[in-house]
Design a protein around this motif. Structure first.
Motif, mmCIF file in Angstrom:
data_model
loop_
_atom_site.group_PDB
_atom_site.id
_atom_site.type_symbol
_atom_site.label_atom_id
_atom_site.label_comp_id
_atom_site.label_asym_id
_atom_site.label_seq_id
_atom_site.Cartn_x
_atom_site.Cartn_y
_atom_site.Cartn_z
ATOM 1 N N ARG A 198 0.834 -1.181 -0.017
ATOM 2 C CA ARG A 198 0.098 -0.010 -0.175
ATOM 3 C C ARG A 198 0.821 1.135 -0.102
ATOM 4 N N LEU A 199 0.359 2.270 -0.303
ATOM 5 C CA LEU A 199 0.870 3.468 -0.280
ATOM 6 C C LEU A 199 1.528 3.768 1.352
ATOM 7 N N ALA A 200 2.581 4.320 1.322
ATOM 8 C CA ALA A 200 3.284 4.338 2.729
ATOM 9 C C ALA A 200 2.479 5.156 3.648
ATOM 10 N N ALA A 201 2.131 4.357 4.840
ATOM 11 C CA ALA A 201 1.478 5.116 6.114
ATOM 12 C C ALA A 201 0.210 5.200 5.889
ATOM 13 N N LEU A 202 -0.664 4.878 4.874
ATOM 14 C CA LEU A 202 -2.061 4.851 4.834
ATOM 15 C C LEU A 202 -2.510 3.953 5.838
ATOM 16 N N PRO A 203 -3.648 4.518 6.431
ATOM 17 C CA PRO A 203 -4.229 3.655 7.514
ATOM 18 C C PRO A 203 -4.935 2.350 6.627
ATOM 19 N N PRO A 204 -5.367 1.125 7.567
ATOM 20 C CA PRO A 204 -6.106 0.319 6.905
ATOM 21 C C PRO A 204 -7.421 0.743 6.086
ATOM 22 N N PRO A 205 -7.791 0.072 4.993
ATOM 23 C CA PRO A 205 -8.701 0.348 4.324
ATOM 24 C C PRO A 205 -9.978 0.234 5.140
ATOM 25 N N SER A 206 -10.928 1.408 4.825
ATOM 26 C CA SER A 206 -12.239 1.570 5.422
ATOM 27 C C SER A 206 -13.176 2.245 4.621
ATOM 28 N N ILE A 240 -5.364 -1.930 -5.594
ATOM 29 C CA ILE A 240 -5.430 -2.578 -4.239
ATOM 30 C C ILE A 240 -4.380 -1.428 -3.548
ATOM 31 N N LEU A 241 -3.136 -1.141 -4.265
ATOM 32 C CA LEU A 241 -2.227 -0.483 -3.593
ATOM 33 C C LEU A 241 -2.731 0.757 -3.271
ATOM 34 N N TYR A 242 -3.470 1.527 -3.945
ATOM 35 C CA TYR A 242 -4.193 2.977 -3.600
ATOM 36 C C TYR A 242 -5.094 2.784 -2.635
ATOM 37 N N GLY A 243 -5.975 1.489 -2.787
ATOM 38 C CA GLY A 243 -7.010 1.294 -1.743
ATOM 39 C C GLY A 243 -8.384 1.739 -2.437
ATOM 40 N N LEU A 244 -8.397 1.990 -3.760
ATOM 41 C CA LEU A 244 -9.458 2.638 -4.701
ATOM 42 C C LEU A 244 -10.749 2.206 -4.064
ATOM 43 N N ASP A 245 -11.084 0.721 -3.872
ATOM 44 C CA ASP A 245 -12.462 0.176 -3.498
ATOM 45 C C ASP A 245 -12.680 0.780 -2.393
ATOM 46 N N THR A 246 -12.073 1.188 -1.401
ATOM 47 C CA THR A 246 -12.520 1.548 -0.045
ATOM 48 C C THR A 246 -12.160 3.422 0.095
ATOM 49 N N MET A 247 -12.051 3.979 -1.176
ATOM 50 C CA MET A 247 -12.076 5.351 -1.249
ATOM 51 C C MET A 247 -13.644 6.078 -1.332
#
Length: 290
Positions: A198-206, A240-247
């Protein structure tokens, strides 16, 4: 304050003297006016700038005392009280700019216990692209102890044809729990916690937590439309790395430098088919570089 003569110097002038004083002068002030420094400590460390590894160590690391240094003689100067007054928890804005980072750098032991974190409002990190593979000490001993609300990553001197991705952490830098906004300029820092890249230091997807990722387009990708499409294709391929599904909607912001660039970028985002599942996530903003 009761121990200061009234109507001598304006408070702003006194504070400026302390802020601009060299370490030896601060040490003298600490011995002469303990109460004064105690009262001004929060202001002294509200905004801190670190521009060298030596300064970084002085701020966050304990000084390792050699056995022969353990006993002070009468002729030795008394220890400064400054460190006793330094409260890292008072820091609101921390700026770290490192032009180089030797492989042998050690940042331990830390002045903080592992269970403690610094709840920063803003963290600015400017690191050279050559830091790739050299940040083990930062990853293990410093970055996990910071917990900012906003973070600005600026990767310096990235080769024109070099990769945009910069490895920052493996497991320690899994995510800052308070992070709400991250600005990425010059490069894309990534970490590899147990649950995946994931992008560094992003919190867990939510889905319940809004987090804004701002990509400064001119420093990361070419603004020409074909290249921007390649950039969007790269983002879609790393969803997945950006967490697009949870944005949430509008949470991935493409930052450009003019209204004309904004219109061109919005058109590319509107018509580019590869980002269709996440089109609502994208937004475009203008920010003029000074």
């Amino acid at each position: 304050m009761s121990n200061l003569p009234p109507r001598r110097l304006p408070w702003e002038v006194l504070l400026l003297i302390v802020k601009e004083a060299d370490p030896s002068t601060l040490a003298v002030l600490g011995r002469v006016s303990y109460d004064f420094l105690a009262a001004t400590a929060p202001d002294l460390y509200r905004s801190v700038t670190v521009e060298s590894l030596d300064s970084l160590k002085k701020l966050f690391c304990q000084r390792e005392v050699k056995p022969e240094e353990g006993r002070r003689t009468r002729s030795s100067p008394p220890a400064s009280r400054i460190n006793l007054l330094l409260s890292l928890s008072q820091i609101q804005t921390l700026s770290i700019t490192l032009d180089s980072f030797p492989m042998t750098t050690r940042l331990s032991p830390s002045r903080l216990v592992e269970a403690t974190s610094i709840p920063l409002a803003t963290l600015h990190l400017s690191l050279p692209h050559s830091i790739r593979g050299k940040v083990d000490s930062l990853d293990r001993h410093l970055l996990p102890l910071l917990n900012p609300v906003r973070c600005h990553w600026n990767i310096l001197r990235r080769p024109f044809k070099g990769t945009r991705w910069v490895t920052i952490g493996r497991s320690s830098l899994a995510g800052w729990t308070r992070l709400e906004q991250v600005d990425l300029k010059g490069g894309l820092p990534w970490s590899e916690p147990r649950e995946g890249l994931r992008l560094a230091a992003l919190p867990p997807p939510s889905l319940a937590r809004r987090r804004v990722v701002r990509l400064h387009v001119a420093s990361l990708f070419c603004l020409a439309s074909p290249d921007l499409r390649c950039a969007l294709d790269d983002i879609a391929g790393r969803d997945i790395l950006y967490g697009l599904d949870t944005m949430q909607a509008g949470s991935l912001v493409l930052v450009v430098g003019s209204e004309e660039e904004k219109r061109e970028t919005e058109e590319v985002v509107r018509t580019f088919g590869e980002i269709e599942p996440w089109r609502r996530v994208f937004a475009v903003a203008v920010e003029v570089e000074l």
